[in-house]
Design a protein around this motif. Sequence first.
Motif, short mmCIF file in Angstrom:
data_model
loop_
_atom_site.label_atom_id
_atom_site.label_comp_id
_atom_site.label_asym_id
_atom_site.label_seq_id
_atom_site.Cartn_x
_atom_site.Cartn_y
_atom_site.Cartn_z
N GLN A 168 7.63 1.10 51.78
CA GLN A 168 8.36 0.25 50.84
C GLN A 168 8.53 0.94 49.49
N ALA A 169 7.44 1.55 48.99
CA ALA A 169 7.52 2.25 47.71
C ALA A 169 8.43 3.48 47.81
N ALA A 170 8.46 4.13 48.96
CA ALA A 170 9.37 5.26 49.15
C ALA A 170 10.81 4.82 49.04
N CYS A 171 11.13 3.67 49.63
CA CYS A 171 12.49 3.15 49.53
C CYS A 171 12.83 2.81 48.09
N HIS A 178 18.60 7.40 43.48
CA HIS A 178 20.01 7.11 43.70
C HIS A 178 20.67 6.62 42.41
N GLN A 179 19.99 5.72 41.71
CA GLN A 179 20.53 5.20 40.44
C GLN A 179 20.67 6.32 39.41
N PRO A 285 13.17 12.76 61.81
CA PRO A 285 14.46 12.71 61.11
C PRO A 285 15.11 11.34 61.20
N GLN A 286 15.05 10.71 62.35
CA GLN A 286 15.66 9.40 62.49
C GLN A 286 15.01 8.37 61.56
N GLU A 287 13.69 8.42 61.47
CA GLU A 287 12.98 7.48 60.60
C GLU A 287 13.32 7.71 59.14
N PHE A 288 13.37 8.99 58.72
CA PHE A 288 13.63 9.23 57.30
C PHE A 288 15.07 8.92 56.92
N LEU A 289 16.01 9.27 57.77
CA LEU A 289 17.41 8.99 57.45
C LEU A 289 17.66 7.48 57.39
N ALA A 290 16.95 6.71 58.20
CA ALA A 290 17.05 5.25 58.11
C ALA A 290 16.49 4.77 56.78
N GLN A 291 15.39 5.38 56.33
CA GLN A 291 14.80 5.03 55.04
C GLN A 291 15.77 5.35 53.90
N ALA A 292 16.38 6.53 53.96
CA ALA A 292 17.34 6.92 52.93
C ALA A 292 18.54 5.99 52.91
N SER A 293 18.99 5.58 54.07
CA SER A 293 20.14 4.68 54.15
C SER A 293 19.83 3.34 53.48
N ARG A 294 18.60 2.86 53.64
CA ARG A 294 18.20 1.60 52.99
C ARG A 294 18.25 1.72 51.48
N ALA A 295 18.08 2.95 50.98
CA ALA A 295 18.14 3.18 49.53
C ALA A 295 19.56 3.49 49.05
N GLY A 296 20.53 3.41 49.94
CA GLY A 296 21.92 3.63 49.56
C GLY A 296 22.35 5.08 49.59
N LEU A 297 21.55 5.94 50.23
CA LEU A 297 21.87 7.37 50.29
C LEU A 297 22.40 7.71 51.68
#
Length: 318
Positions: A168-171, A178-179, A285-297
């Motif tokens: 959660q904190a990573a996101c 991103h901001q 990779p799948q897990e991290f890219l999903a995490q990045a996507s949640r952050a708008g990246l």
Amino acid sequence: MGKRITFHDHKPKTLSLQQAVIEGFSKERKSIPPKFFYDERGSALFAAICDQPEYYPPDVEQAMLTRLAQEIADLTGTGRVIFEPGAGSTAKIRLLLEALRPLAYVPMDISCEFLKQAAADLVDEFPWLPVHATCVDFTHSLPIPETAPPGRRLAFFPGSSIGNFSPQAACEFLTLVHQQIGPDGLLLIGVDTKKDPDILHAAYNDAAGVTAAFNLNLLHRIRNETDVECNPENFDHQAFYNPEQGRIEMHLVSRCRQTLRLNGYRFELAEGETVHTENSYKYTPQEFLAQASRAGLREVRHWVAEQDLFALYLLAGA
């Protein structure tokens, strides 16, 4: 320091070490945030960890950065303002500077004196590079100093430090990045991968005991800076892989029954009781890219080292 370097001290308006000790030791499961590892000695010990043969991330990541520097530059372009949270010794940005030719570089770190020296060394090595060193707790804010020029931004976050955050904190941190980079900005980030637990265990329990010294240094800092009555020799280092959580956990283990005292507080520790000091989450990779996507990246490109030891991701603001 000369006109090519500026230093900015943003005193963290966050949890003090004394408050962290009181809050963390008052919990049923005692803990201290890992950001408190990084006093001057802690920063130097972490740099020494990176030289240990068992600790694979630095060598693997540096080899990737060296090999991919021009490819990365082709994707990012030159002339960006690079900022690096947790810059430490600035060893890895050196591998990219000639290819990326940034307009300016903003190293950020919580260890002010260590940061000053690292920034000064960098300017000596790259006299063409304006450096705007910023002492800050980057887990809460990423202030780009006013002395830095405007321009397209590139955040650089190597070393798998994202693993020290809970998911959660990573996101939340990735959202903050991103901001700060904006819609035309980029993030180049190193992320450790899930792999054979024996490799992970060895990496955090090096034969020379440097990681143990790094972990135990937290107790020396607590004793010196908060006047806690404690003996660091009454604790052992412990690190292990938790497969259910997908993370390495680091703890300080009480070797005996003991009482720590601070400003009228009493903290009882049983023999074998632990103080949780750090997590290091590992991602596919799948897990991290999903995490990045949640952050708008969104992904621009990612690269995985041989034997899936480590991964680099280039992400863009959506």
